[in-house]
Design a protein around this motif. Structure first.
Motif, mmCIF file in Angstrom:
data_model
loop_
_atom_site.group_PDB
_atom_site.id
_atom_site.type_symbol
_atom_site.label_atom_id
_atom_site.label_comp_id
_atom_site.label_asym_id
_atom_site.label_seq_id
_atom_site.Cartn_x
_atom_site.Cartn_y
_atom_site.Cartn_z
ATOM 1 N N PRO A 21 25.018 -10.143 -19.871
ATOM 2 C CA PRO A 21 26.334 -10.754 -19.994
ATOM 3 C C PRO A 21 27.321 -9.773 -20.625
ATOM 4 C CG PRO A 21 24.638 -12.261 -20.730
ATOM 5 C CD PRO A 21 23.974 -10.944 -20.471
ATOM 6 N N GLY A 22 28.469 -9.645 -19.982
ATOM 7 C CA GLY A 22 29.512 -8.782 -20.515
ATOM 8 C C GLY A 22 29.409 -7.332 -20.093
ATOM 9 N N PRO A 49 25.966 -14.274 -16.030
ATOM 10 C CA PRO A 49 26.919 -13.565 -15.174
ATOM 11 C C PRO A 49 27.246 -14.330 -13.894
ATOM 12 C CG PRO A 49 24.958 -12.222 -15.566
ATOM 13 C CD PRO A 49 24.764 -13.519 -16.257
ATOM 14 N N GLU A 50 26.325 -15.203 -13.440
ATOM 15 C CA GLU A 50 26.583 -15.960 -12.231
ATOM 16 C C GLU A 50 27.576 -17.088 -12.475
ATOM 17 O OE1 GLU A 50 23.407 -15.322 -13.324
ATOM 18 O OE2 GLU A 50 23.125 -13.637 -11.967
ATOM 19 N N THR A 60 31.526 -11.839 -12.413
ATOM 20 C CA THR A 60 30.314 -11.696 -11.620
ATOM 21 C C THR A 60 30.397 -10.382 -10.854
ATOM 22 O OG1 THR A 60 31.217 -12.801 -9.675
ATOM 23 C CG2 THR A 60 30.126 -14.202 -11.326
ATOM 24 N N VAL A 61 29.261 -9.930 -10.360
ATOM 25 C CA VAL A 61 29.220 -8.706 -9.575
ATOM 26 C C VAL A 61 30.105 -8.864 -8.342
ATOM 27 C CG1 VAL A 61 27.724 -7.214 -8.193
ATOM 28 C CG2 VAL A 61 26.944 -8.055 -10.410
ATOM 29 N N SER A 99 36.518 -5.623 -16.679
ATOM 30 C CA SER A 99 35.433 -4.903 -16.028
ATOM 31 C C SER A 99 35.760 -3.420 -15.943
ATOM 32 C CB SER A 99 35.219 -5.468 -14.617
ATOM 33 O OG SER A 99 34.399 -4.613 -13.858
ATOM 34 N N ALA A 100 34.845 -2.598 -16.401
ATOM 35 C CA ALA A 100 35.026 -1.153 -16.312
ATOM 36 C C ALA A 100 34.972 -0.698 -14.857
ATOM 37 C CB ALA A 100 33.951 -0.433 -17.124
ATOM 38 N N TYR A 101 34.203 -1.396 -14.038
ATOM 39 C CA TYR A 101 34.114 -1.067 -12.612
ATOM 40 C C TYR A 101 35.456 -1.303 -11.915
ATOM 41 C CZ TYR A 101 32.441 -1.143 -7.794
ATOM 42 O OH TYR A 101 32.262 -0.891 -6.459
#
Length: 170
Positions: A21-22, A49-50, A60-61, A99-101
């Motif tokens: 998480p996170g 995360p979901e 979430t991803v 999100s870093a992404y």
């Protein structure tokens, strides 16, 4: 018979591991560097995360991939009026802290949009000495191809770095 556990890698058909998480499940863009973790929500129990809670800062991803994809491909919408940098800027300001992404892809796209705008302006001025007539179509084709490549990579969960980019924003 023992089976060896193969670490999931992009492109081998296995999904990335579930993130804590996170934290984003993606590796940092450059080896030897680490990203600071996304701040944990103030709640006593961390949301999965979901199923993130509203306003928790956990994405979430799938959400990360969608926002990163939008940072690249959304710039096509405003690029026709030389404002292609607005979409990645909005994504950076709206979701860059979560999100870093997403932040990485938004910054990468923003830098590319600004670099392309500068190159097109210079080529536009060079039209008067004929070389701009060759440069403008080349810039346009390179723009379309590179934005599509970056969008596809972001959607697949890969880190993408534009090959020609001035780093205006870090």
């Amino acid at each position: 018979m023992s089976q060896q556990h193969e670490e999931p890698r992009p492109g081998n058909g296995t999904p990335p591991p579930s993130p804590e998480p996170g934290r984003s499940p993606y590796p940092p863009p450059e080896s030897g560097t680490t990203r600071p973790p996304t701040p944990e929500p103030g709640a006593t129990s961390s949301p999965s995360p979901e199923q993130p809670t509203a306003g928790s800062g956990v994405m979430t991803v799938e959400d990360e991939r969608n926002w990163a994809f939008g940072a690249h491909l959304g710039s096509f919408v405003a690029a026709y009026v030389a404002l292609g940098f607005l979409c990645p800027l909005i994504v950076l300001l709206a979701k860059g802290k979560d999100s870093a992404y997403v932040r990485y892809h938004a910054v990468e796209s923003l830098n590319f949009q600004l670099t392309t705008l500068l190159a097109a302006a210079i080529a536009g001025l060079l039209v008067f000495v004929v070389i701009g007539l060759v440069l403008l179509p080349f810039i346009g084709i390179a723009y379309v191809v590179l934005v599509i490549l970056a969008s596809v990579a972001a959607r697949r969960g890969e880190w993408y770095r534009y090959p020609v980019n001035i780093r205006f924003v870090k």
